[in-house]
Design a protein around this motif. Structure first.
Motif, PDB file in Angstrom:
ATOM      1  N   VAL A 278       0.345  87.764 -58.890  1.00 49.16           N
ATOM      2  CA  VAL A 278       1.123  88.219 -57.898  1.00 49.16           C
ATOM      3  C   VAL A 278       1.986  89.498 -58.300  1.00 49.16           C
ATOM      4  CG1 VAL A 278       2.252  87.699 -55.642  1.00 49.16           C
ATOM      5  CG2 VAL A 278       0.423  86.480 -56.379  1.00 49.16           C
ATOM      6  N   SER A 279       3.136  88.901 -58.921  1.00 55.00           N
ATOM      7  CA  SER A 279       4.339  89.664 -59.645  1.00 55.00           C
ATOM      8  C   SER A 279       4.916  88.971 -60.484  1.00 55.00           C
ATOM      9  CB  SER A 279       5.154  90.125 -58.425  1.00 55.00           C
ATOM     10  OG  SER A 279       6.205  90.706 -58.749  1.00 55.00           O
ATOM     11  N   GLN A 280       5.563  89.539 -61.318  1.00 57.42           N
ATOM     12  CA  GLN A 280       6.353  89.176 -62.336  1.00 57.42           C
ATOM     13  C   GLN A 280       7.637  89.080 -61.387  1.00 57.42           C
ATOM     14  OE1 GLN A 280       7.112  91.480 -65.802  1.00 57.42           O
ATOM     15  NE2 GLN A 280       8.623  90.098 -66.742  1.00 57.42           N
ATOM     16  N   ILE A 281       8.667  88.170 -61.769  1.00 56.66           N
ATOM     17  CA  ILE A 281       9.836  88.015 -60.974  1.00 56.66           C
ATOM     18  C   ILE A 281      11.275  87.919 -61.672  1.00 56.66           C
ATOM     19  CG2 ILE A 281       8.905  86.769 -59.070  1.00 56.66           C
ATOM     20  CD1 ILE A 281       9.963  83.994 -60.440  1.00 56.66           C
ATOM     21  N   SER A 282      11.112  87.759 -63.025  1.00 59.19           N
ATOM     22  CA  SER A 282      12.359  87.676 -63.903  1.00 59.19           C
ATOM     23  C   SER A 282      12.042  87.893 -65.090  1.00 59.19           C
ATOM     24  CB  SER A 282      13.143  86.665 -63.637  1.00 59.19           C
ATOM     25  OG  SER A 282      12.727  85.399 -63.913  1.00 59.19           O
ATOM     26  N   GLN A 283      13.062  88.432 -66.147  1.00 56.76           N
ATOM     27  CA  GLN A 283      12.753  88.309 -67.455  1.00 56.76           C
ATOM     28  C   GLN A 283      13.988  88.383 -68.108  1.00 56.76           C
ATOM     29  OE1 GLN A 283      10.039  91.567 -68.540  1.00 56.76           O
ATOM     30  NE2 GLN A 283      12.096  92.773 -69.329  1.00 56.76           N
ATOM     31  N   GLY A 284      14.091  87.800 -69.455  1.00 57.40           N
ATOM     32  CA  GLY A 284      15.482  88.083 -70.268  1.00 57.40           C
ATOM     33  C   GLY A 284      15.240  87.956 -71.548  1.00 57.40           C
ATOM     34  N   PRO A 285      15.731  88.201 -72.739  1.00 58.74           N
ATOM     35  CA  PRO A 285      15.698  88.166 -74.081  1.00 58.74           C
ATOM     36  C   PRO A 285      16.547  86.862 -74.457  1.00 58.74           C
ATOM     37  CG  PRO A 285      17.328  89.630 -73.886  1.00 58.74           C
ATOM     38  CD  PRO A 285      16.844  89.401 -72.234  1.00 58.74           C
ATOM     39  N   ASN A 286      16.457  86.461 -75.738  1.00 55.96           N
ATOM     40  CA  ASN A 286      16.977  85.473 -76.412  1.00 55.96           C
ATOM     41  C   ASN A 286      18.189  86.005 -77.117  1.00 55.96           C
ATOM     42  OD1 ASN A 286      15.315  83.472 -75.338  1.00 55.96           O
ATOM     43  ND2 ASN A 286      15.207  82.248 -77.186  1.00 55.96           N
ATOM     44  N   VAL A 287      19.172  85.597 -77.414  1.00 51.85           N
ATOM     45  CA  VAL A 287      20.309  85.821 -78.061  1.00 51.85           C
ATOM     46  C   VAL A 287      20.095  85.320 -79.738  1.00 51.85           C
ATOM     47  CG1 VAL A 287      21.904  84.558 -77.178  1.00 51.85           C
ATOM     48  CG2 VAL A 287      22.647  86.394 -78.129  1.00 51.85           C
ATOM     49  N   LEU A 288      20.517  85.807 -80.693  1.00 52.28           N
ATOM     50  CA  LEU A 288      20.514  85.320 -81.928  1.00 52.28           C
ATOM     51  C   LEU A 288      21.919  84.875 -82.333  1.00 52.28           C
ATOM     52  CD1 LEU A 288      19.777  84.583 -84.979  1.00 52.28           C
ATOM     53  CD2 LEU A 288      19.858  87.087 -85.372  1.00 52.28           C
ATOM     54  N   VAL A 289      22.504  83.885 -82.466  1.00 48.62           N
ATOM     55  CA  VAL A 289      23.627  83.302 -82.728  1.00 48.62           C
ATOM     56  C   VAL A 289      23.638  82.446 -83.896  1.00 48.62           C
ATOM     57  CG1 VAL A 289      24.304  83.168 -80.328  1.00 48.62           C
ATOM     58  CG2 VAL A 289      23.085  81.370 -81.222  1.00 48.62           C
ATOM     59  N   VAL A 290      25.004  82.501 -84.538  1.00 49.26           N
ATOM     60  CA  VAL A 290      25.576  81.709 -85.622  1.00 49.26           C
ATOM     61  C   VAL A 290      26.877  81.140 -85.241  1.00 49.26           C
ATOM     62  CG1 VAL A 290      24.284  83.411 -87.391  1.00 49.26           C
ATOM     63  CG2 VAL A 290      26.627  83.733 -86.570  1.00 49.26           C
TER      64      VAL A 290
ATOM     65  N   HIS B  67      29.199  79.229 -75.509  1.00 52.55           N
ATOM     66  CA  HIS B  67      30.050  78.857 -76.819  1.00 52.55           C
ATOM     67  C   HIS B  67      30.305  80.086 -77.524  1.00 52.55           C
ATOM     68  CE1 HIS B  67      28.902  74.709 -76.702  1.00 52.55           C
ATOM     69  NE2 HIS B  67      27.738  74.967 -76.391  1.00 52.55           N
ATOM     70  N   VAL B  68      29.957  81.081 -77.163  1.00 50.26           N
ATOM     71  CA  VAL B  68      30.268  82.368 -77.693  1.00 50.26           C
ATOM     72  C   VAL B  68      31.576  82.631 -77.073  1.00 50.26           C
ATOM     73  CG1 VAL B  68      29.882  84.973 -77.696  1.00 50.26           C
ATOM     74  CG2 VAL B  68      28.004  83.419 -78.277  1.00 50.26           C
ATOM     75  N   ARG B  69      31.750  82.713 -75.626  1.00 47.11           N
ATOM     76  CA  ARG B  69      32.780  83.120 -74.848  1.00 47.11           C
ATOM     77  C   ARG B  69      34.198  82.148 -75.407  1.00 47.11           C
ATOM     78  NH1 ARG B  69      28.978  83.677 -70.719  1.00 47.11           N
ATOM     79  NH2 ARG B  69      28.468  85.682 -70.373  1.00 47.11           N
ATOM     80  N   ALA B  70      33.663  80.929 -75.793  1.00 45.88           N
ATOM     81  CA  ALA B  70      34.648  79.989 -76.123  1.00 45.88           C
ATOM     82  C   ALA B  70      35.019  80.250 -77.776  1.00 45.88           C
ATOM     83  CB  ALA B  70      34.300  78.393 -75.953  1.00 45.88           C
ATOM     84  N   GLY B  71      34.697  81.267 -78.512  1.00 53.46           N
ATOM     85  CA  GLY B  71      34.749  81.452 -79.725  1.00 53.46           C
ATOM     86  C   GLY B  71      34.242  80.377 -80.887  1.00 53.46           C
ATOM     87  N   LYS B  72      33.118  79.884 -80.335  1.00 57.49           N
ATOM     88  CA  LYS B  72      32.777  78.720 -81.290  1.00 57.49           C
ATOM     89  C   LYS B  72      31.259  79.479 -81.970  1.00 57.49           C
ATOM     90  CE  LYS B  72      34.254  74.775 -78.869  1.00 57.49           C
ATOM     91  NZ  LYS B  72      33.947  73.448 -78.236  1.00 57.49           N
ATOM     92  N   LEU B  73      30.502  80.284 -81.296  1.00 52.62           N
ATOM     93  CA  LEU B  73      29.521  81.052 -81.958  1.00 52.62           C
ATOM     94  C   LEU B  73      29.636  82.359 -81.995  1.00 52.62           C
ATOM     95  CD1 LEU B  73      26.502  79.202 -80.294  1.00 52.62           C
ATOM     96  CD2 LEU B  73      27.551  78.612 -82.544  1.00 52.62           C
ATOM     97  N   ARG B  74      28.909  82.917 -82.724  1.00 58.61           N
ATOM     98  CA  ARG B  74      28.906  84.673 -82.719  1.00 58.61           C
ATOM     99  C   ARG B  74      27.668  84.946 -82.311  1.00 58.61           C
ATOM    100  NH1 ARG B  74      30.010  85.542 -88.217  1.00 58.61           N
ATOM    101  NH2 ARG B  74      32.365  85.465 -87.704  1.00 58.61           N
ATOM    102  N   ALA B  75      27.543  86.014 -81.402  1.00 57.21           N
ATOM    103  CA  ALA B  75      26.181  86.438 -81.139  1.00 57.21           C
ATOM    104  C   ALA B  75      26.093  87.890 -81.959  1.00 57.21           C
ATOM    105  CB  ALA B  75      26.145  86.926 -79.828  1.00 57.21           C
ATOM    106  N   LEU B  76      24.828  87.879 -82.383  1.00 59.23           N
ATOM    107  CA  LEU B  76      24.386  88.987 -83.521  1.00 59.23           C
ATOM    108  C   LEU B  76      23.769  90.212 -82.760  1.00 59.23           C
ATOM    109  CD1 LEU B  76      23.930  87.007 -86.669  1.00 59.23           C
ATOM    110  CD2 LEU B  76      26.139  87.680 -85.727  1.00 59.23           C
TER     111      LEU B  76
END
Length: 233
Positions: free
Chosen positions: A28-40, A122-131
């Motif tokens: 019928v139709s696609q409705i949404s999409q989004g990537p994953n984020v690499l974090v350390v 957790h990125v916003r809390a300063g515990k993880l880093r998004a790459l």
């Protein structure tokens, strides 16, 4: 039915399923999409995906990464990374992304290609880093993160969802649901609800969605064959 990457494009390639995507469903139709984020971890030595690649090549077998289950985007993204760069890394499978992120925070693994919601808190809390992110271009909801394929060309794996009906559904019914779905996806409140879930609202024609589903199956079929991916039955 709301269909997504796993049951439509990946699961049929990894195990026996009681349906045939092209014969049993009417897109019928696609409705949404989004990537994953690499974090350390925020205190990790890695400042970029290139740093991870360089470390992996200099220290074969010492890298470890989490996945949120076989055939998930976190799993496929990691397999793509290894297949493209020939970096050796050890998979640590989890039953879900939340558990994987928890162990990343605890230092049990080096990285994960995570769903955006559990990681970004957790990125916003300063515990993880998004790459970087696993889409083809900068993600609207994470504009500061560049695509991972800048460091590993071809590393593109996104979560997506769409609507399908049973095969043989009269065309007027498919057309009516398609028109209603497209109208709904254009509503600002609906777009915001999707954004709150870490994805963007998108729509497509039934023909475009059918072509997209085939292309996803072809892409992951090639990866599964080249990387010799198998899952426990």
């Amino acid at each position: 039915m709301i269909a997504n990457l796993g049951p439509i494009a990946v699961n049929p390639l990894l195990s026996s399923v009681p349906y045939n995507v092209e014969k049993d469903f009417a897109p019928v139709s696609q409705i949404s999409q989004g990537p994953n984020v690499l974090v350390v971890r925020a205190d990790a030595q890695f400042q970029s995906l290139k740093d991870i690649i360089d470390f992996g090549k200099a220290n074969p077998g010492k890298l470890s990464y989490g996945t949120s289950g076989p055939g998930s985007v976190s799993h496929l993204s990691s397999e793509m990374l290894k297949n493209i760069t020939r970096v050796e890394a050890t998979e640590v499978p989890y039953k879900g992304g939340v558990d994987a992120v928890k162990d990343l925070l605890g230092g049990q693994i080096h990285f994960i290609f995570s769903d955006t919601l559990p990681a970004m808190a957790h990125v916003r809390a300063g515990k993880l880093r998004a790459l970087c992110t696993t889409g083809t271009e900068n993600f609207t909801l994470l504009p500061d993160q560049s695509p991972c394929q800048q460091a590993a060309q071809g590393l593109v794996a996104v979560n997506w969802w769409g609507v399908v009906m049973p095969a043989g559904t009269p065309r007027p019914m498919v057309s009516k649901l398609h028109a209603d779905t497209v109208k709904l996806l254009a509503d600002p409140d609906v777009k915001q609800k999707f954004a709150d879930l870490g994805v963007v609202a998108v729509s497509s024609t039934p023909e475009q969605f059918a072509t997209f589903m085939r292309s996803e199956s072809d892409k992951y079929g090639k990866l599964i064959k080249e990387a010799n991916i198998k899952v426990n039955q």
